[in-house]
Write an enzyme that holds these catalytic residues in place. Structure first.
Site, PDB file in Angstrom:
ATOM      1  CD  GLU A   1      -1.864  -2.405   1.027  1.00  0.00           C
ATOM      2  OE1 GLU A   1      -0.766  -2.781   1.485  1.00  0.00           O
ATOM      3  OE2 GLU A   1      -2.704  -3.202   0.576  1.00  0.00           O
TER       4      GLU A   1
ATOM      5  CG  HIS B   1     -11.424  -8.183   5.115  1.00  0.00           C
ATOM      6  ND1 HIS B   1     -10.402  -8.715   5.854  1.00  0.00           N
ATOM      7  CD2 HIS B   1     -11.111  -8.470   3.826  1.00  0.00           C
ATOM      8  CE1 HIS B   1      -9.535  -9.320   5.054  1.00  0.00           C
ATOM      9  NE2 HIS B   1      -9.931  -9.186   3.810  1.00  0.00           N
TER      10      HIS B   1
END
Ligand SMILES: Cc1ncc(C[n+]2csc(CCOP(=O)(O)OP(=O)(O)O)c2C)c(N)n1
Ligand SMILES: Cc1ncc(C[n+]2csc(CCOP(=O)(O)OP(=O)(O)O)c2C)c(N)n1
Ligand SMILES: [Mg+2]
Ligand SMILES: [Mg+2]
Lengths: 358, 326, 326, 358
Positions: B60, B129
């Site tokens: 990321e 998540h």
């Protein structure tokens, strides 16, 4: 121009895809056939478990599940090579390594079944739980290795990471600090060729993933990750070096993810069937089984009997999982801090009241 | 005109803008041939080719840093964090650079980028998540934070976000990605990035929310109506910069306010709205402000997650408390 | 008993705890032979040796991840981010692991670590050396956030932070590192991690603050006193978990509240305090809550930074507005 | 065991510490003596500027300042090898590279003088401003390189990073993606042996920093960073490769930080005087000056005259800096967004009112 440093990446393999020995120097552990058989049996158990877990998800009895199909040799080699007081930091599919260390199938199922108690597993208390944020566990292993070194304990920290994960900052940071501080860290890159839909080739321009260790000044080696003997040999060597204070190692285990990424994934969207079919030729169980058969250490009858037994063993674990009641609502509060702060206590009381229709 | 879901609206907006502005490109993990793990970028690779839809290495930090560099050189990157729980490694690049480059260079360089991520709980997903972490961004100057909750708003706000000359954090409430369909004309019409959406008019109490809880909040308004209580429902959608005026006007009318969000309560963005009410609307308030939020704990794994999320019952109860109070 | 500065109190607390608990160690950039760029770890290497004071490679991700691993294996690491503006690359490890490991493992593993960083503006430093970014942490469950503003509180709270079984973000207001000295007995006495400090009693208005602005706020209270206004001054110091009771009690008495912090206003932690007042103290409030804060911009480079920071004038004016209002 | 990959790190040097040529294959650019002299003149200007900036800080007319003393060859080689439409992403002390590209001394002074306008400098608009968060600029360069590649522009992105910075995630991420995507990126590690007080040896166990490029599949080379000719040769080669689509390079420039880290630092706390003294033997100006003298291309008289001229040039810049008024208070609002949002407009008005005593 003068050359100031040279490096080589070696590739280690003992068994070919048909289970034939292709080197002379069989390592000592592999001469203990009983042990090899035991490891093979765990690989089979693992595969039976894995299939069952996928089936559970398909029938709505489990959440998303990450299969370990095809990684068995790499995973069990790790588990079998470690000592109990070593510490293991995994991603999310290395059950084979964990089963060796006492984690139970029901723990795995609890985790993917949406219950935190799965990570309070039956394995060593100093092993890390499954780690979803990719590669972050590598630094936990490095930190563990640092703790062991500072306390002068002859313990080793082992971490696993995927081919995709080897791109992530934390992996590079972990091996770098291991090199800088000479830590007892063994980092195993389980290169199964895919990070969900992204192929190995898109992760890096490096020819091997093993060579990432060069940047960190670590030993590094590429291993046939489907060859149990090679994997175990590489781990034994690396763990021994680490334990004796000679520094860390990066092991690239070249394998293949025979399953979808997880049950939430459909790999047919992005990779050709032919590739998967071909990868099945190299799968790890067949190979070690053939080798054991060639030594008359394992028969078809034993295989059938053991598989049946695995079915029963796994069923018992599945039942244990299915019978476990959910935690009460207050469970979501009770581990946020060691002691419940007052404002959280009020929220906890509110949640309990709501639960009882209040 | 087709009926589409929220996630299809995201795809439709991306496709529209990529078609009309060749500097727009999409990058992230699995956004290419796989079309994103939720299919937000489905078909874009086929339509626009490899130079416009880029699968990055799994890092990321890389995605965020590349995005800053691309944007500074005149591209309009739309970066994806695969889940909101994986955006943390982007923060240094977002906070130090995306949000600051314009200011640092007195406008010489800027970062017209969008950072998209599926957001929030309730889909029985694994750990990391399900977070509602918008508050990480709302104290950072130079950012916009957008969180649509319907197909039409997703389409119009994403177009606006891509066109906006500044970096936009664009969170998509994944629980309602496919909850319902509505007609969303593919006409390239953007929505304004700095007004709240009044979804339902009412006179007795103002319900302020964003994200997937818009669903529960609207249901709560229905339930309240059945009890003769008229609730106004405001979808904040563009959290930062905040259009407080719309909220203040509503509260001036109703005298009561319930703020609903799924993030943990303490220092969630609801605090800012409550704070502004305490500063600017005190004389309008007939009852204390109420916040209905996630608890100050981690959202639990899915066996318990629905007990974590606010729900219709809690919203209704809070609204009734405000009515009982004043 | 020696008079010491805030930074010396930090060193004194570290040394005390390292001496009495062999699992405590310090790690970071330049913490070793250099004793930290502000000298917070001065002398520790000499006193405790290389196994207790570790210079790490220059990578905050490394520092944070090592800290999690060390703590999970029973050490008590005190990690330093050289400036608050370099803490961003630690966030993934802090948010996903330090703050969650206890919860994730049902208490099997935990992270008894401290993440220290010099914090805040006003020292004419280069870019990224002046941020007030505590709001990044206050919405994250499982963390404690502490921000002392005197030598004695720095000493007592740092001891408490190290001893606390959970991860603590410990910000040190660098502008007042050497502002004044006070007697701080080196007796190993910790202060509680969950109560606000009432620094001055008053009856007319409550001034709530933390960090270096405690200085300006106390000065403002003096100035107000000169005008016959009696201000109570509360140093929050332990932002999370928040002791709201102390604030609520004060406001119940004064009926007025001004919240002062140097972070940007929108979604700064002051919002949470104002929100709780809007929820719980509405009937006590005689005037709207006021926030005196940094602007919603990046703190400018140092030629303008003092114009960014709140100051005595603004605090006094806000307090007077609350008195005029009700 | 079979070897699957081999790597070498080469070391490049043309001039010894006395300025004597130690290789035959002088690169083409170095045959253009006028150009070499021009570059040398800039190195001298740089050193004069640097001394002046430190003095300004000492007398309270500048904030913290990061000196470039000792890095001149590495820095100017970068600036002189790049084309204008290439993009440069630096840390905070690479003024030599930037002066070549049009950045003025007064811009540098404005920056360290606490005024954002310094970063709106006179250099190319596509060059990045100074970057304090270590190594993050490397990814900006990678992103720039990606933009150039996607737009099929024959442009190259160059970034610099320190030995300390080579440990930071962003550096590894930048070179990794450059390798994975075959980007026109040249990453120069300016290894000056120290990251504030932390020595190179504590950053990594790797023998060279150049070998970090191996992990990324990039070309990599170690260069005498005090040797202008070697540095320039390495850069020319790497930039050419990148421009022609052949991929990125990591260059380790081995040099030494002759100054304190910044004016806020006192290096005597952590490093021995003897080490610094010894490093002065290898400093870059002396070497290239000796070489030019040996070719009769530069005389003591020219040296004296040019130094005097540099003093005047720098004084003019310093004056320009000192005479620049602060920005008005509203300047802190006006670049937060392209357009001022309403609530910020209110704060802006308040700040202006406060400024005028309101
Ligand atoms: C920081 C972070 N980013 C993204 C994800 C989403 N994600 C989960 S698994 C995965 C791919 C991992 O690939 P690899 O490292 O090769 O491991 P494998 O699954 O093949 O074992 C991704 C992108 C994540 N979990 N964490
Ligand atoms: C992310 C980050 N962490 C810490 C710092 C503080 N810091 C500034 S310069 C520096 C050392 C840099 O060393 P190196 O990369 O070798 O570059 P040099 O200063 O030697 O040129 C440090 C730790 C920073 N600026 N950014
Ligand atoms: Mg993989
Ligand atoms: Mg250096």
């Amino acid at each position: 121009m003068s050359v100031v440093a040279t490096f080589e990446i070696e590739y280690l393999q003992y068994l070919d895809t048909e289970g034939r020995l292709i080197r002379e120097d069989l390592p000592a552990f592999a001469r203990d056939i009983r042990q090899l058989v035991d490891i093979y049996k765990l690989m089979t158990y693992l595969r039976v478990f894995d299939g069952k877990a996928v089936a559970l998800q398909r029938t709505g009895k489990l959440g998303t599940y990450a299969s370990c199909l095809g990684h068995e040799a790499a995973h069990v080699a790790i588990g079998s090579a470690m000592q109990e007081d070593d510490s293991l930091a995994v991603s999310y599919r290395e059950y084979g390594a964990q089963f060796f260390r006492g984690v139970r199938a029901r723990d795995v199922l609890m985790y993917w079944g949406g219950d935190e108690r799965g990570s309070d597993f039956a394995g060593p208390a100093h092993d890390f739980p499954w780690c979803v944020p990719i590669a972050t566990q590598c630094l936990h292993a490095a930190g563990s290795a640092l703790a062991f070194k500072l306390r002068k304990e002859p313990r080793v920290a082992v971490c696993t990471v995927g081919d995709g994960g080897s791109s992530k900052a934390d992996f590079n940071s972990a091996i770098n600090v291991a090199g800088a501080m000479q830590l007892p860290l063994v980092a195993v890159i389980v290169n199964n060729q895919w990070a969900i839909s992204v192929p190995r080739s898109a992760q890096t321009g490096a020819k091997t993933l093993a060579q990432k260790g060069i940047a960190a000044g670590l030993d590094c080696i590429q291993v046939d990750g489907n060859d149990l003997i090679a994997m175990r040999a590489a781990l034994d060597h690396a763990i021994k070096r680490a334990r004796h204070g000679h520094g860390g190692t990066v092991i690239e285990a070249v394998t293949y993810r025979l399953s979808d990424h997880t049950t939430a994934d459909d790999a047919r969207r992005y990779r050709p069937d032919a590739e998967v079919k071909e990868a099945w030729e190299r799968e790890p169980l067949k190979r070690i089984r053939a080798y054991l058969s060639s030594l008359n250490a394992w028969s078809d009858e034993e295989e059938a009997a053991w598989k049946a037994q695995c079915g029963d063993l796994v069923d018992a674990e599945v039942n244990a999982y299915l019978e476990t009641k959910s935690q009460p609502v207050e469970a979501m509060f009770d581990y946020t801090y060691a002691e419940l702060p007052p404002d959280l206590a009020a929220q906890r009381a509110e949640a309990i009241a709501r639960e009882h229709g209040g | 005109m087709a009926q589409i879901t929220l996630i299809e609206a995201v795809t439709q907006a991306l496709a529209w803008e990529m078609k009309h502005d060749s500097s727009v490109l999409v990058l992230g993990e699995d956004v290419g041939v796989n079309g994103g793990v939720f299919r937000a970028t489905q078909g874009l690779l086929q339509q626009f080719g490899e130079g416009r839809v880029l699968d990055t290495p799994l890092d990321e930090t890389t995605i965020a840093g590349l995005t800053v560099g691309l944007a500074a050189q005149g591209m309009k990157p739309v970066a994806e964090a695969q889940f909101e729980g994986f955006i943390y490694a982007m923060l240094e690049q977002i906070i130090c650079h995306a949000a600051r480059l314009r200011n640092r260079t007195r406008g010489r360089m800027s970062v017209p980028a969008v950072f998209r991520a599926p957001w929030g709980g309730g889909i029985r997903a694994p750990e990391h998540h399900s977070e509602a972490n918008e508050a990480l961004f709302t104290n950072v100057p130079g950012l916009r934070v957008v969180l649509p909750s319907s197909p039409a708003r997703a389409y119009g706000l994403l177009l606006a976000a891509i066109r906006d000359p500044d970096p936009v954090i664009f969170f998509e409430p994944k629980r309602i990605y496919r909850q319902y369909k509505e007609e969303v004309p593919d006409d390239g019409e953007a929505l304004p990035l700095d007004v709240c959406f009044v979804l339902r008019d009412g006179t007795d109490v103002t319900l302020v929310t964003w994200g997937a809880q818009v669903k529960e909040t609207l249901e709560a308004a229905e339930a309240l109506a059945a009890d003769g209580i008229s609730a106004e429902v405001i979808d904040v959608a563009t959290l930062k910069p905040l259009d407080f005026d719309t909220i203040a006007e509503s509260v001036a009318k109703t005298g009561r306010c319930v703020i609903v969000h799924e993030a943990p309560r303490t220092a969630g963005f609801g605090a800012e709205i409550a704070a502004r009410l305490a500063e600017h609307s005190m004389y309008d308030l007939l009852a204390p402000v109420e916040r209905v939020t996630g608890y100050d704990t981690h959202i639990p794994l899915f066996r318990l997650e629905m007990k974590y999320l606010p729900g219709v019952d809690k919203i209704v109860a809070a609204a009734k408390r405000t009515l009982a109070a004043g």
